[in-house]
Design an enzyme around this catalytic site. Structure first.
Site, PDB file in Angstrom:
ATOM      1  CG  ASP A   1      -0.299  -0.299   2.517  1.00 19.10           C
ATOM      2  OD1 ASP A   1       0.888   0.005   2.660  1.00 19.10           O
ATOM      3  OD2 ASP A   1      -0.970  -0.830   3.415  1.00 19.10           O
TER       4      ASP A   1
ATOM      5  CG  ASN B   1      -9.576  -0.907  11.524  1.00 13.61           C
ATOM      6  OD1 ASN B   1      -8.589  -1.516  11.130  1.00 13.61           O
ATOM      7  ND2 ASN B   1     -10.034   0.174  10.909  1.00 13.61           N
TER       8      ASN B   1
ATOM      9  CG  HIS C   1      -6.354  -1.628   8.508  1.00 15.79           C
ATOM     10  ND1 HIS C   1      -6.483  -0.548   9.341  1.00 15.79           N
ATOM     11  CD2 HIS C   1      -5.023  -1.758   8.302  1.00 15.79           C
ATOM     12  CE1 HIS C   1      -5.297  -0.038   9.615  1.00 15.79           C
ATOM     13  NE2 HIS C   1      -4.394  -0.766   9.004  1.00 15.79           N
TER      14      HIS C   1
ATOM     15  CD  GLU D   1      -9.237   1.597   7.186  1.00 16.49           C
ATOM     16  OE1 GLU D   1      -9.364   0.691   8.033  1.00 16.49           O
ATOM     17  OE2 GLU D   1      -8.633   2.658   7.422  1.00 16.49           O
TER      18      GLU D   1
HETATM   19  C1  GLP Z   1      -1.041   0.289   8.571  1.00 15.14           C
HETATM   20  C2  GLP Z   1      -0.719  -0.381   7.211  1.00 15.14           C
HETATM   21  C3  GLP Z   1      -0.797  -1.870   7.307  1.00 15.14           C
HETATM   22  C4  GLP Z   1      -0.175  -2.282   8.618  1.00 15.14           C
HETATM   23  C5  GLP Z   1      -1.092  -1.870   9.734  1.00 15.14           C
HETATM   24  C6  GLP Z   1      -0.512  -2.098  11.116  1.00 15.14           C
HETATM   25  O1  GLP Z   1      -1.975   1.271   8.515  1.00 15.14           O
HETATM   26  N1  GLP Z   1      -1.529   0.028   6.130  1.00 15.14           N
HETATM   27  O2  GLP Z   1      -0.139  -2.451   6.184  1.00 15.14           O
HETATM   28  O3  GLP Z   1      -0.044  -3.678   8.649  1.00 15.14           O
HETATM   29  O4  GLP Z   1      -1.516  -0.550   9.585  1.00 15.14           O
HETATM   30  O5  GLP Z   1       0.527  -1.223  11.386  1.00 15.14           O
HETATM   31  P1  GLP Z   1       1.520  -1.427  12.596  1.00 15.14           P
HETATM   32  O6  GLP Z   1       2.367  -2.611  12.246  1.00 15.14           O
HETATM   33  O7  GLP Z   1       2.331  -0.168  12.661  1.00 15.14           O
HETATM   34  O8  GLP Z   1       0.708  -1.650  13.804  1.00 15.14           O
END
Ligand code: GLP
Length: 241
Positions: free
Chosen positions: A67, A136, A138, A143
């Site tokens: 992403d 949440n 995702h 989302e």
């Molecule tokens: C982000 C990214 C995801 C990631 C998730 C968790 O927003 N889009 O690819 O896996 O949220 O992030 P983190 O590892 O910092 O908790």
């Protein structure tokens, strides 16, 4: 689903890097899909160590961004996923720049960059998709409510996601409202999926995922029927199980 419970973040990172290293040594043309966020940073560090110790080469590996943010101004580039993966991983290994497939961060270019990504994905199916998980549920920036049939698309970020990601930005209003993400279908098309979760902030999400209820309200539940999913979770992320 193959669930691997480990003690802590260090063990989680080593375990994930070991699996990826083994797969690359088995198939030097491996195609990776790579998440950003704080969770996979340790995995990238371990992969860099393996590269430095000559346990793996990325000479023929291809890598897809999972992403990317749509940034409101070029000065915010250092918050992009492109910057993040370059800094934490690509600049420290021998991957060829032409083997890295990312997104344009300009929202006005989103249609074009999405079409290009779909073309690259069709030509280079992903072997291993490395994922984190949002609080949440995702995955990528898919989302809650996102269709399991979704392909690469522009996603409006939820308030909860923007709040969780504020920590990476200097000011709250710099957190983008939109991002481009591979869709859930693209993620499910990967031959193998590795999902990492570390820390108590992910305990609710892991509890929900392992309840095995499938719903678009919880995007990670789309993974439940994939034939090759490995979930690596540390003790804190397991604390509500
Ligand atoms: C982000 C990214 C995801 C990631 C998730 C968790 O927003 N889009 O690819 O896996 O949220 O992030 P983190 O590892 O910092 O908790």
């Amino acid at each position: 689903m193959n669930i691997i419970k480990v003690k802590d973040y260090e063990e989680l990172s080593k375990k994930a890097a070991k699996i990826i290293t083994g797969e690359i040594n088995h198939n030097k043309h491996l195609v990776l899909g790579l998440a950003t966020g704080s969770t996979p940073v340790g995995t990238y560090q371990e992969l860099v160590k393996n590269y430095d110790n000559k346990l793996v080469t990325f000479k023929y590996t291809k890598a897809f961004f999972l992403d990317e943010y749509c940034l409101s101004h070029p000065r915010l580039f250092e918050y992009s996923n492109k910057y993040f993966l370059e800094y934490n991983f690509f600049s420290k290994i021998n991957i060829e720049p032409e083997n890295v497939f990312g997104f344009d961060q300009r929202i006005e270019e989103s249609e074009k960059t999405i079409a290009q990504m779909d073309q690259h994905l069709a030509e280079n199916p992903i072997d291993i998709m490395l994922l984190g998980i949002g609080q949440n549920g995702h995955i990528g920036y898919n989302e809650p409510g996102c269709s399991f049939e979704s392909t690469t698309h522009l996603s409006k970020l939820s308030y909860k996601t923007r709040l969780a990601n504020q920590r990476f930005f200097s000011f709250a209003d710099e957190v983008p409202s939109y991002a481009i993400t591979l869709g859930i279908k693209n993620i499910l098309d990967a031959k193998k999926i590795i999902l990492l979760a570390s820390g108590s902030s992910k305990a609710e999400a892991i509890k929900e995922l392992l309840s095995l209820k499938i719903s678009t309200d919880f995007p990670a539940s789309s993974l439940i029927h994939h034939p090759d999913v490995t979930i690596i979770i540390d003790e804190d992320a397991c604390s509500l199980l």
